[in-house]
Motif scaffolding. Structure first.
Motif, PDB file in Angstrom:
ATOM      1  N   ILE A 190       4.811 -31.213 -85.977  1.00 58.39           N
ATOM      2  CA  ILE A 190       4.448 -29.790 -85.909  1.00 58.39           C
ATOM      3  C   ILE A 190       5.594 -29.091 -85.191  1.00 58.39           C
ATOM      4  CG2 ILE A 190       2.794 -28.099 -85.049  1.00 58.39           C
ATOM      5  CD1 ILE A 190       0.628 -30.223 -85.335  1.00 58.39           C
ATOM      6  N   THR A 191       6.312 -28.267 -85.918  1.00 60.29           N
ATOM      7  CA  THR A 191       7.583 -27.709 -85.433  1.00 60.29           C
ATOM      8  C   THR A 191       7.471 -26.193 -85.297  1.00 60.29           C
ATOM      9  OG1 THR A 191       8.341 -27.706 -87.740  1.00 60.29           O
ATOM     10  CG2 THR A 191       8.990 -29.587 -86.384  1.00 60.29           C
ATOM     11  N   ASP A 192       6.798 -25.750 -84.265  1.00 61.58           N
ATOM     12  CA  ASP A 192       6.641 -24.312 -84.056  1.00 61.58           C
ATOM     13  C   ASP A 192       7.952 -23.675 -83.624  1.00 61.58           C
ATOM     14  OD1 ASP A 192       3.879 -23.679 -84.653  1.00 61.58           O
ATOM     15  OD2 ASP A 192       3.363 -24.996 -82.989  1.00 61.58           O
ATOM     16  N   HIS A 193       8.104 -22.387 -83.949  1.00 56.88           N
ATOM     17  CA  HIS A 193       9.308 -21.647 -83.579  1.00 56.88           C
ATOM     18  C   HIS A 193       9.457 -21.589 -82.060  1.00 56.88           C
ATOM     19  CE1 HIS A 193      10.330 -20.214 -87.580  1.00 56.88           C
ATOM     20  NE2 HIS A 193       9.067 -19.903 -87.794  1.00 56.88           N
ATOM     21  N   ASP A 194      10.623 -21.997 -81.569  1.00 61.78           N
ATOM     22  CA  ASP A 194      10.813 -21.978 -80.116  1.00 61.78           C
ATOM     23  C   ASP A 194      11.030 -20.568 -79.569  1.00 61.78           C
ATOM     24  OD1 ASP A 194      13.404 -21.567 -81.071  1.00 61.78           O
ATOM     25  OD2 ASP A 194      14.291 -23.263 -79.991  1.00 61.78           O
ATOM     26  N   ASN A 195      11.572 -19.659 -80.399  1.00 62.65           N
ATOM     27  CA  ASN A 195      11.815 -18.302 -79.886  1.00 62.65           C
ATOM     28  C   ASN A 195      10.522 -17.507 -79.709  1.00 62.65           C
ATOM     29  OD1 ASN A 195      11.453 -18.160 -82.701  1.00 62.65           O
ATOM     30  ND2 ASN A 195      12.658 -16.279 -82.865  1.00 62.65           N
ATOM     31  N   HIS A 196       9.431 -17.964 -80.305  1.00 67.24           N
ATOM     32  CA  HIS A 196       8.146 -17.280 -80.137  1.00 67.24           C
ATOM     33  C   HIS A 196       7.523 -17.570 -78.774  1.00 67.24           C
ATOM     34  CE1 HIS A 196       7.488 -17.005 -84.792  1.00 67.24           C
ATOM     35  NE2 HIS A 196       8.614 -16.445 -84.378  1.00 67.24           N
ATOM     36  N   VAL A 197       8.034 -18.619 -78.108  1.00 64.96           N
ATOM     37  CA  VAL A 197       7.519 -18.980 -76.779  1.00 64.96           C
ATOM     38  C   VAL A 197       8.666 -19.089 -75.774  1.00 64.96           C
ATOM     39  CG1 VAL A 197       5.439 -20.109 -77.636  1.00 64.96           C
ATOM     40  CG2 VAL A 197       7.560 -21.433 -77.418  1.00 64.96           C
ATOM     41  N   GLN A 198       9.795 -18.432 -76.107  1.00 61.64           N
ATOM     42  CA  GLN A 198      10.973 -18.421 -75.238  1.00 61.64           C
ATOM     43  C   GLN A 198      11.417 -19.832 -74.850  1.00 61.64           C
ATOM     44  OE1 GLN A 198       8.188 -16.119 -74.443  1.00 61.64           O
ATOM     45  NE2 GLN A 198       9.335 -15.036 -76.030  1.00 61.64           N
ATOM     46  N   GLY A 199      11.298 -20.752 -75.787  1.00 59.30           N
ATOM     47  CA  GLY A 199      11.786 -22.105 -75.581  1.00 59.30           C
ATOM     48  C   GLY A 199      10.797 -23.076 -74.985  1.00 59.30           C
ATOM     49  N   ASP A 200       9.658 -22.581 -74.499  1.00 60.39           N
ATOM     50  CA  ASP A 200       8.717 -23.448 -73.779  1.00 60.39           C
ATOM     51  C   ASP A 200       7.687 -24.049 -74.736  1.00 60.39           C
ATOM     52  OD1 ASP A 200       7.335 -24.772 -71.840  1.00 60.39           O
ATOM     53  OD2 ASP A 200       6.407 -22.983 -70.967  1.00 60.39           O
ATOM     54  N   VAL A 201       8.140 -24.849 -75.693  1.00 55.24           N
ATOM     55  CA  VAL A 201       7.209 -25.464 -76.638  1.00 55.24           C
ATOM     56  C   VAL A 201       6.323 -26.500 -75.965  1.00 55.24           C
ATOM     57  CG1 VAL A 201       8.650 -25.041 -78.657  1.00 55.24           C
ATOM     58  CG2 VAL A 201       8.973 -27.135 -77.341  1.00 55.24           C
ATOM     59  N   ALA A 202       6.808 -27.082 -74.862  1.00 57.63           N
ATOM     60  CA  ALA A 202       6.020 -28.110 -74.170  1.00 57.63           C
ATOM     61  C   ALA A 202       4.701 -27.552 -73.649  1.00 57.63           C
ATOM     62  CB  ALA A 202       6.834 -28.704 -73.025  1.00 57.63           C
ATOM     63  N   SER A 203       4.719 -26.318 -73.164  1.00 57.68           N
ATOM     64  CA  SER A 203       3.505 -25.725 -72.603  1.00 57.68           C
ATOM     65  C   SER A 203       2.585 -25.147 -73.662  1.00 57.68           C
ATOM     66  CB  SER A 203       3.869 -24.617 -71.602  1.00 57.68           C
ATOM     67  OG  SER A 203       4.567 -25.149 -70.505  1.00 57.68           O
ATOM     68  N   HIS A 204       3.033 -25.124 -74.895  1.00 57.17           N
ATOM     69  CA  HIS A 204       2.236 -24.524 -75.967  1.00 57.17           C
ATOM     70  C   HIS A 204       1.800 -25.582 -76.974  1.00 57.17           C
ATOM     71  CE1 HIS A 204       4.131 -21.025 -74.088  1.00 57.17           C
ATOM     72  NE2 HIS A 204       3.130 -20.326 -74.596  1.00 57.17           N
ATOM     73  N   THR A 205       2.644 -25.938 -77.923  1.00 61.14           N
ATOM     74  CA  THR A 205       2.239 -26.900 -78.944  1.00 61.14           C
ATOM     75  C   THR A 205       1.903 -28.265 -78.362  1.00 61.14           C
ATOM     76  OG1 THR A 205       3.718 -25.763 -80.493  1.00 61.14           O
ATOM     77  CG2 THR A 205       2.891 -27.931 -81.140  1.00 61.14           C
ATOM     78  N   TRP A 206       2.790 -28.828 -77.540  1.00 60.61           N
ATOM     79  CA  TRP A 206       2.595 -30.207 -77.091  1.00 60.61           C
ATOM     80  C   TRP A 206       1.419 -30.362 -76.127  1.00 60.61           C
ATOM     81  CZ3 TRP A 206       8.366 -31.323 -75.491  1.00 60.61           C
ATOM     82  CH2 TRP A 206       9.205 -31.139 -76.622  1.00 60.61           C
ATOM     83  N   ARG A 207       1.152 -29.329 -75.346  1.00 62.61           N
ATOM     84  CA  ARG A 207       0.044 -29.417 -74.387  1.00 62.61           C
ATOM     85  C   ARG A 207      -1.250 -28.810 -74.904  1.00 62.61           C
ATOM     86  NH1 ARG A 207       3.685 -27.925 -69.036  1.00 62.61           N
ATOM     87  NH2 ARG A 207       4.961 -29.833 -69.103  1.00 62.61           N
ATOM     88  N   ASP A 208      -1.228 -28.409 -76.154  1.00 70.07           N
ATOM     89  CA  ASP A 208      -2.456 -27.971 -76.784  1.00 70.07           C
ATOM     90  C   ASP A 208      -3.419 -29.167 -76.793  1.00 70.07           C
ATOM     91  OD1 ASP A 208      -4.480 -27.358 -78.733  1.00 70.07           O
ATOM     92  OD2 ASP A 208      -3.145 -25.875 -79.625  1.00 70.07           O
ATOM     93  N   PRO A 209      -4.636 -29.016 -76.301  1.00 67.06           N
ATOM     94  CA  PRO A 209      -5.570 -30.159 -76.285  1.00 67.06           C
ATOM     95  C   PRO A 209      -5.855 -30.720 -77.669  1.00 67.06           C
ATOM     96  CG  PRO A 209      -6.680 -28.102 -75.687  1.00 67.06           C
ATOM     97  CD  PRO A 209      -5.220 -27.818 -75.679  1.00 67.06           C
TER      98      PRO A 209
END
Length: 386
Positions: free
Chosen positions: A73-92
């Protein structure tokens, strides 16, 4: 040259009969140690702001129900200012006991897009912060992080990959169900291969939306919204184990192929270097050429359309080498050539024919046209020491 259809047996004179003292050529490790796994390497969930009706749980649930083996799952990093870890990866919802999940994101820059794949969490923020840096600095960061960088849709206008291809491990040679817009990408890939870059090819649906409606219930005109979902197209890898690390390693080394959808035939491509009828190398492998004939075999495994005839196009060093027919319950085509002992060369395969139905995403079939599958190359003399 010759071709065979409907049989997996290759008529070849055993090496021992040719020369009793000829050494037995052992198969490379990739041919004898692995399993085929299918997945999608370009997907967007609700964590991409241009996505809709596509929570992480829906993507993974669909993949589990339909027998997929891995996902990125490769979400756009610019939509979260680079913090994909706190969004996609830490999604329960980012978890599965049945599908291997890679850590990744779409590196979205003004110079184009690329996907990052990793077997474990990594500091994506470092790559996001370097999106406008010189290539050498980006490459150094990528190597330090130990991640796989893949060039996304390199012929896609303003979003084409505008960085050096010396940085990348793979190229997205098939993006979305819409095959015609990918044809130019194959020209780019062949340019890179001819230059001596051993770069793997892969696919990715680039899906941004939920499960598309059936054709009679379609309410949106966009092909992306109505035809793309998990597996359009499907990337297959021949991995040593059912683990994230093995999936990334197989992709990096080109032990992979792409099919229009997961129900269609998988393109397997092998070589026999000593003429004994036993395959001793497969796509992604790189060996020293002897100058003697090599027997090549293309197999279409699973998901073939009954009574169909498939057109197998072989590309050698970026140019058409030959066309062969494969048909029957287990379609096979074979040919022979003698790779030069003193120069680089590669062979890859494209397969055209009827599309195998994908009932879960029915709108995808007509958009893929006749393109059924693509192999990665078999390489000769690509290492510097050769």
């Amino acid at each position: 040259m010759c071709w065979l259809a409907g049989t997996a047996m290759i008529a070849a004179v055993p090496a021992a009969a040719q020369d009793p003292k000829a050494p037995v050529i052992p198969p490379v490790a990739s041919l004898t140690d692995g399993m085929w796994m299918k997945g999608d390497l370009h997907l967007h969930s609700r964590h991409s702001t241009d996505s809709s009706n596509n929570p992480v749980s829906a993507i993974i649930g669909f993949a589990e129900r339909n027998g997929f083996d891995f996902l990125a799952i490769t979400d756009h990093d610019n939509h979260v200012q680079g913090d994909v870890a706190s969004h996609t990866w830490r999604d329960p919802e980012f978890r599965s006991d049945r599908v291997v999940l890679l850590y990744g994101a779409e590196w979205t820059t003004d110079r184009g897009h690329g996907n990052i794949f990793s077997a474990r969490p990594y500091d994506h923020q470092k790559l996001y912060d370097l999106r406008d840096a010189r290539d050498a600095k980006i490459l150094a960061a990528k190597q330090t992080l130990g991640v796989h960088l893949s060039a996304n849709h390199p012929a896609a206008g303003k979003d084409h990959f505008g960085f050096s291809y010396d940085m990348v491990d793979s190229i997205e040679i098939w993006n979305s169900a819409v095959w015609p817009r990918n044809a130019a990408t194959l020209l780019i890939w062949d340019d890179m291969l001819r230059s001596g870059r051993k770069i793997a090819g892969r696919g990715g649906s680039d899906s941004h939306h939920g499960v598309p409606p059936s054709p009679d219930k379609a309410t949106r005109n966009s092909a992306e919204a109505t035809a793309n979902y998990v597996g359009t197209p499907t990337t297959w890898v021949f991995a040593k184990a059912r683990t994230p690390a093995a999936v990334v390693e197989a992709l990096t080394n080109g032990r992979a192929c792409v099919s229009a959808n997961p129900r269609g035939p998988r393109v397997e491509f092998y070589g026999d270097r000593d003429g004994d009828g036993q395959m001793d190398m497969m796509m992604g492998d790189n060996v020293r050429a002897s100058g003697k004939p090599v027997h090549f075999v293309v197999k279409l495994t699973g998901g073939v359309v009954a009574n169909a005839s498939y057109r197998v196009l072989v590309i050698r060093d970026g140019q058409p080498f030959g066309e062969f027919e494969a048909k029957g319950e287990a379609p096979v085509a074979s040919f022979e050539d003698s790779p030069a002992a003193d120069t680089r060369s590669y062979y890859r395969v494209q397969v055209e024919g009827p599309q195998t139905p994908y009932p879960e995403v029915p709108n995808s079939m007509p958009l893929s046209g006749k393109m059924v599958g693509l192999s990665n190359p078999i390489f000769f003399n690509f290492d510097p020491e050769f």
